[in-house]
Design a protein around this motif. Structure first.
Motif: not given
Length: 190
Positions: A40-41, A44, A47, A49, A51, A65, A70, A114-115
């Protein structure tokens, strides 16, 4: 809407018997947790993000997270997990939100995140069209340039577990493994 309408009864029953809350704290779960955090990192890029943790279980990754600053939204269809995740989120300074839902119909606007993390959906949804719908739905909610991280279990996993734990010698387990290796579908014995 209750969770029984979102997922199969078999999945609900399985998670009501199992302890997803402690799974990542012992045995191979510790390695899984650290490896997935590393992955995951790696992806990313901003920041903080936005999620979405789809199938986020009891919120272990969402908590981690959120503590990193986040904005995290956990989506989960299992009622037991939702309660545990809500309790976990309440204890945090930077809380994450918890939503009843599932991967094929996310309650987020287009181009939002973003993720997106897809844990359980890609191995609990066994039909190809359900997995494709899950990925399309994640793409809809994802911002341009965003990342979808999908985690799945290899079709040989049950066989390996059976070999390591001596379960392969039980005829019902052996038959499940044989079918799984030939079809790619995981149907555990009753």
């Amino acid at each position: 809407m209750n969770s029984e309408q979102l997922i199969s009864k078999n999945i609900e029953v399985f998670y009501n018997k199992a302890s997803e809350e402690t799974r990542l704290e012992k045995g191979m779960g510790v390695f899984e947790f650290e490896r997935i955090k590393w992955l995951i990192e790696k992806y990313l890029f901003t920041s903080p993000s936005k999620i979405i943790d789809v199938g986020g279980g009891t919120g272990k990754y969402a908590e981690w997270l959120a503590k990193k600053g986040h904005e995290v939204h956990l989506v989960e269809p299992v009622a037991k997990h939702l309660q545990l995740a809500e309790n976990r989120a309440k204890k945090l300074k930077n809380k994450f939100s918890v939503h009843l839902g599932e991967s094929r119909k996310l309650d987020f606007k287009n181009n939002y995140a973003d993720l997106i993390l897809l844990h359980g959906p890609l191995y609990h949804l066994q039909k190809k069209e359900d997995r494709e719908l899950t990925i399309k739905e994640a793409q809809r909610v994802l911002k341009n340039g965003g990342i979808i991280l999908g985690f799945a279990i290899n079709y040989t996993a049950s066989t390996l577990v059976g070999l390591l734990n001596g379960l392969i010698h039980k005829s019902s387990f052996f038959e499940m493994c044989k079918n799984e290796l030939t079809t790619g579908i995981h149907n555990p014995p009753k």
